[in-house]
Design an enzyme around this catalytic site. Sequence first.
Site, PDB file in Angstrom:
ATOM      1  N   ASP A 171     -28.288 -18.949   8.607  1.00 33.29           N
ATOM      2  CA  ASP A 171     -28.695 -19.241   7.329  1.00 33.29           C
ATOM      3  C   ASP A 171     -28.454 -18.171   6.257  1.00 33.29           C
ATOM      4  OD1 ASP A 171     -28.657 -21.360   5.453  1.00 33.29           O
ATOM      5  OD2 ASP A 171     -30.582 -21.932   5.775  1.00 33.29           O
ATOM      6  N   HIS A 178     -19.251 -17.139   4.754  1.00 30.32           N
ATOM      7  CA  HIS A 178     -19.190 -17.383   6.475  1.00 30.32           C
ATOM      8  C   HIS A 178     -18.264 -16.185   6.983  1.00 30.32           C
ATOM      9  CE1 HIS A 178     -21.537 -21.184   5.319  1.00 30.32           C
ATOM     10  NE2 HIS A 178     -19.990 -21.459   4.489  1.00 30.32           N
ATOM     11  N   LEU A 204     -24.586 -11.076  29.252  1.00 33.12           N
ATOM     12  CA  LEU A 204     -25.094 -12.027  27.797  1.00 33.12           C
ATOM     13  C   LEU A 204     -23.893 -13.124  28.122  1.00 33.12           C
ATOM     14  CD1 LEU A 204     -26.619 -11.688  25.164  1.00 33.12           C
ATOM     15  CD2 LEU A 204     -24.637 -11.061  24.276  1.00 33.12           C
TER      16      LEU A 204
HETATM   17  C1  FPP Z   1     -25.455 -21.424   7.115  1.00 30.30           C
HETATM   18  O1  FPP Z   1     -25.181 -20.785   5.789  1.00 30.30           O
HETATM   19  C2  FPP Z   1     -24.330 -21.223   7.711  1.00 30.30           C
HETATM   20  C3  FPP Z   1     -23.327 -21.938   8.479  1.00 30.30           C
HETATM   21  C4  FPP Z   1     -23.113 -23.249   8.250  1.00 30.30           C
HETATM   22  C5  FPP Z   1     -21.984 -21.190   8.836  1.00 30.30           C
HETATM   23  C6  FPP Z   1     -22.636 -20.217   9.890  1.00 30.30           C
HETATM   24  C7  FPP Z   1     -20.804 -19.513  10.576  1.00 30.30           C
HETATM   25  C8  FPP Z   1     -20.668 -18.156  10.388  1.00 30.30           C
HETATM   26  C9  FPP Z   1     -22.103 -17.276  10.725  1.00 30.30           C
HETATM   27  C10 FPP Z   1     -19.662 -17.917  10.790  1.00 30.30           C
HETATM   28  C11 FPP Z   1     -18.836 -18.430  11.616  1.00 30.30           C
HETATM   29  C12 FPP Z   1     -19.783 -18.572  13.165  1.00 30.30           C
HETATM   30  C13 FPP Z   1     -18.506 -18.487  14.919  1.00 30.30           C
HETATM   31  C14 FPP Z   1     -19.354 -17.956  16.103  1.00 30.30           C
HETATM   32  C15 FPP Z   1     -17.435 -19.180  14.849  1.00 30.30           C
HETATM   33  P1  FPP Z   1     -24.707 -22.005   4.746  1.00 30.30           P
HETATM   34  O2  FPP Z   1     -23.363 -21.890   4.346  1.00 30.30           O
HETATM   35  O3  FPP Z   1     -26.063 -23.142   4.524  1.00 30.30           O
HETATM   36  O4  FPP Z   1     -26.030 -21.086   3.392  1.00 30.30           O
HETATM   37  P2  FPP Z   1     -26.679 -21.315   2.465  1.00 30.30           P
HETATM   38  O5  FPP Z   1     -28.155 -21.908   2.890  1.00 30.30           O
HETATM   39  O6  FPP Z   1     -26.187 -20.330   1.593  1.00 30.30           O
HETATM   40  O7  FPP Z   1     -25.649 -22.621   1.577  1.00 30.30           O
END
Ligand code: FPP
Length: 258
Positions: free
Chosen positions: A23, A40, A134
């Site tokens: 997150d 992201h 892994l």
């Molecule tokens: C949450 O942060 C993150 C996500 C919903 C997406 C996670 C994706 C990645 C790390 C990249 C893609 C990875 C792969 C393996 C394809 P948020 O957007 O909710 O952050 P915020 O709370 O700051 O808004």
Amino acid sequence: MDATPPVAAPAGSVPQHVAIIMDGNGRWATLRGRPRTVGHREGVKSVRRTVDECLRRGVKTLTIFAFSSENWRRPRAEVMVLMELFLVVLRGEVRRMNHNGVRLRVIGDRSAFSEKLQRRIVEAEQLTATNTALTLQVAANYGGRWDITQAMRRLLIETQAGHLNPAECDETTLAAFLSFPDVPDPDLFIRTGGEQRLSNFILWQSAYAELYFTDILWPDFDEAALGAALDDFAQRQRRFGHTGEQVESWVALNDRTK
Ligand code: FPP
């Protein structure tokens, strides 16, 4: 009642299975005056670092929450970028992962993804299927309740077909229908980004996971941050319903018989 904890990890041990809610990508980007999607993209680098560090430290399974069943509610443009990133990772990272002995697996309801993405997922899973260093489980269009529900549905089908006796169905029977019955449950459940909730991630399987919350935003999560989480885990006494005294005497007995 058995007198010794069945699976308590010895103090100082490395978790066999680490699960992470990644997150803070959006906030990381917003803090820099950039669109959320930049966070992201940066988050993919943290995924790479974390996989490498888990390999180095001997973690056997890493499960990461890339896209929840509820993330479809996000702005369309952000969902598109996340899907594209998924394709990019599958195209760009899989060969490297394969080279490093990583078995890739995607958990979640993939029927909602494009055919191209579904095909890439199958190809990546097939390419890496026999790797053993892994297991990387990417949770995509995944929800803990979805997982339990799909397991229950499949179990009901088996009982209706007469293959299982409902009176004999227990936790082990249901667990066999969950998304990853062949790997141990998570030992350590990490959430970055400062929030302290489970957000419908692997609910059933995390029943006895040690929880670790950090304010670090996912794109800033590095080797040292993972190391801090693992060090914290190594200090925990896992009791699985037993008392602390039982665990201590069990550990002492184990040490004597070494
Ligand atoms: C949450 O942060 C993150 C996500 C919903 C997406 C996670 C994706 C990645 C790390 C990249 C893609 C990875 C792969 C393996 C394809 P948020 O957007 O909710 O952050 P915020 O709370 O700051 O808004």
